[in-house]
Design an enzyme around this catalytic site. Structure first.
Site, mmCIF file in Angstrom:
data_model
loop_
_atom_site.group_PDB
_atom_site.id
_atom_site.type_symbol
_atom_site.label_atom_id
_atom_site.label_comp_id
_atom_site.label_asym_id
_atom_site.label_seq_id
_atom_site.Cartn_x
_atom_site.Cartn_y
_atom_site.Cartn_z
ATOM 1 N N ASP A 1 0.849 1.711 -13.143
ATOM 2 C CA ASP A 1 -0.515 1.271 -12.828
ATOM 3 C C ASP A 1 -1.463 1.400 -14.015
ATOM 4 O O ASP A 1 -2.552 1.970 -13.904
ATOM 5 C CB ASP A 1 -1.080 2.070 -11.640
ATOM 6 C CG ASP A 1 -0.129 2.126 -10.464
ATOM 7 O OD1 ASP A 1 0.588 1.144 -10.242
ATOM 8 O OD2 ASP A 1 -0.090 3.163 -9.771
ATOM 9 N N GLU B 1 -3.432 -6.330 -3.956
ATOM 10 C CA GLU B 1 -3.972 -5.019 -4.300
ATOM 11 C C GLU B 1 -4.388 -5.022 -5.778
ATOM 12 O O GLU B 1 -4.388 -6.057 -6.435
ATOM 13 C CB GLU B 1 -2.919 -3.930 -4.032
ATOM 14 C CG GLU B 1 -1.608 -4.160 -4.747
ATOM 15 C CD GLU B 1 -0.501 -3.201 -4.329
ATOM 16 O OE1 GLU B 1 -0.796 -2.218 -3.640
ATOM 17 O OE2 GLU B 1 0.666 -3.443 -4.711
#
Length: 526
Positions: free
Chosen positions: A14, A186
């Site tokens: 991420d 997302e």
């Protein structure tokens, strides 16, 4: 110059990339590992060093009891008017229909801190990010989680204004983007260029269908037009020798106007198992004449990427030989769910040693005495030496290869009523406990016992020595490919990676200590 991917090998998912002046930074998720949010630094996008952590105090991050693969998800690093902003999610639960996902903001005037106490934002979903608009307004984005039966769990991207004066969210909440047919929308990030708000999202889930998609609008609240070239980045699953799971991107522009996309990726070893976890890669990008972002050579990630027009800036990394002579831990060390504290760990009580005070079992989601570092290569040796004098079978210490409370392989010293002090291998696969030796190995009385693990891809081999000269192989090679995100047998997604380190348990509650003389991590040639 050429940039080799992954730029941050091992468990570094991420990535949120940022440039301030001539300095580049990447923040990555840390999940249940403390300290929270690793921040890397580079001046050329090729050489990276672990610079600092943002969340170092339990007043900033309390993870005792957090579930496996809970904790810190998807940090977002940004900068405005002399202040660094870092957003993150603290995930408390994630089983079944519900997710308890609390979003926070911390700030600092310097990237190395001190970072502020957290400001609570919301809990409507995860993957928060902050966009600083040209008019001075600040906007929070996060995905919306919908638990209801028959609904799309990934219900869209929420947008709400953040008031810097009030330190809270204000005004209406807009659902600005419901995603594409890939689903699992997302990881939103907003960028403004040439009069458009460009919305980057991750879709397809964070495994082998992962992707980066784009949409744009002339208004921040939408409507957003889909990029006709979506997805702009995704992996070719048919080519197992390529970087897999590519997605969850963030964008940076260099001083020379070049664009790069940081993204997570992974490298399977066997049966689609990625023992190193999700890593960070970098791709060069460009903008088309009609204003859409494209990955050079894409949409599949490249192993070798053209570097920017910047002078090379090598960095000096911390030594992988830690003799515990310093009074502070090296930056690559991590603990489970709790800060470093004299309550369970000490570099002071015995000079030149790391002392671990026996904690809870390896099944505990609370207070384990475990210190570990990321496995960052498929071929390594790790060695330690421990002074440990157990008095009962409930006291253990040694060398561990660890994924989470369900999956680990542990070379431990303990005590047996017949054998006395002994050495054995504990093995847990998907929560099922086993001991791999027919019988533990009796140990003579020594001040130090040397323990080693050698890893080659999905196989590991333990050995031990009484004099650091003659090494004795223990048992057979162990397949540890279950120490991976991709444990489909569990019917549950996992998001971290394999660690190697030291630990000590005292299940009697007496906090019996183990003193470690050194830890040496060595990457081997393939």
């Amino acid at each position: 110059m050429q940039i080799d991917n992954p730029i941050l090998p091992g468990f570094h998912p991420d990535p949120s990339i940022l440039r301030v002046g001539d300095d580049f930074y990447i923040a990555v998720s840390t999940f249940e590992w403390f300290p929270g949010v690793q921040i890397y630094h580079s001046r050329d996008l090729l050489h990276w060093e672990l610079l600092t952590h943002a969340l170092t105090r339990d007043s900033q991050l309390q993870m005792i009891g957090n579930v496996n693969s809970g904790g810190v998800w998807a940090p977002c690093l940004s900068y405005s008017d002399g202040v660094f902003y870092l957003l993150f999610t603290d995930v408390k639960s994630r089983k079944g229909a519900f997710k308890d996902t609390h979003n926070y903001l911390v700030t600092a005037e310097k990237i190395t801190g001190p970072w502020s106490e957290p400001i609570y934002l919301n809990s409507s979903g995860f993957d928060p990010s902050l966009f600083h608009d040209e008019d001075g307004k600040k906007w929070l984005l996060n995905m919306i989680w919908d638990h209801r039966k028959g609904k799309n769990s990934f219900a869209g991207i929420a947008l709400q204004q953040f008031s810097l004066e009030e330190n809270k969210l204000v005004g209406p909440v807009w659902n600005i983007f419901s995603g594409t047919e890939l689903g699992a929308t997302e990881a939103p990030h907003l960028y403004k260029k040439d009069g458009y708000y460009h919305l980057m999202t991750a879709e397809g889930g964070t495994s082998y269908d992962h992707a980066v998609t784009m949409a744009r609008s002339e208004s921040i609240t939408g409507p957003y037009q889909l990029d006709p070239g979506n997805p702009i980045l995704t992996s070719d699953k048919s080519k197992v020798d390529e970087l897999q799971k590519a997605g969850h991107g963030s964008l940076v522009e260099t001083q020379a106007g070049e664009w790069y996309l940081a993204h997570l990726c992974a490298r399977p070893v066997t049966n689609n198992k990625c023992i190193l976890g999700r890593e960070t890669g970098l791709q060069k990008c460009y903008w088309t004449d009609d204003g859409w972002l494209r990955v050079k050579g894409g949409p599949n990630p490249q192993w070798l990427v053209s570097g920017p027009d910047i002078e090379l800036a090598p960095v000096e990394l911390e030594s992988n030989h830690d003799d515990f002579q310093e009074k502070e831990l090296k930056r690559y060390w991590n603990a489970l769910r709790q800060p470093f504290s004299e309550e369970w760990l000490s570099l002071k009580e015995r000079d030149g040693y790391l002392r671990l005070k026996g904690g809870e079992s390896l099944s505990s989601l609370h207070r384990q005495s475990l210190l570990a570092r990321r496995l960052e290569s498929f071929h390594i040796t790790a060695e330690t030496a421990v002074d440990f004098q157990p008095e009962t079978f409930q006291q253990m210490a040694g060398l561990i290869v660890y994924y989470d409370t369900d999956d680990y392989v542990y070379l431990r010293i303990s005590h047996d009523e017949q054998l006395g002090k002994c050495l054995g291998v504990l093995y847990t696969k998907h929560g099922i406990y086993d001991e791999l030796l027919p019988e533990d190995i009796a140990l003579p009385e020594k001040s130090l016992y040397y323990l080693r693990v050698e890893i080659h891809r999905e196989n590991l081999q333990f050995s031990y020595s009484l004099d650091k000269k003659t090494w004795n192989v223990i048992g057979h090679e162990v397949d540890f490919s279950h120490l991976a995100d991709d444990a489909t047998e569990l019917n549950s997604l996992r998001f971290t990676g394999t660690f190697v380190g030291m630990c000590c348990q005292d299940l009697s509650g007496g906090k019996h200590v183990a003193d470690f003389d050194h830890f040496i991590y060595t990457e081997l040639d393939n």
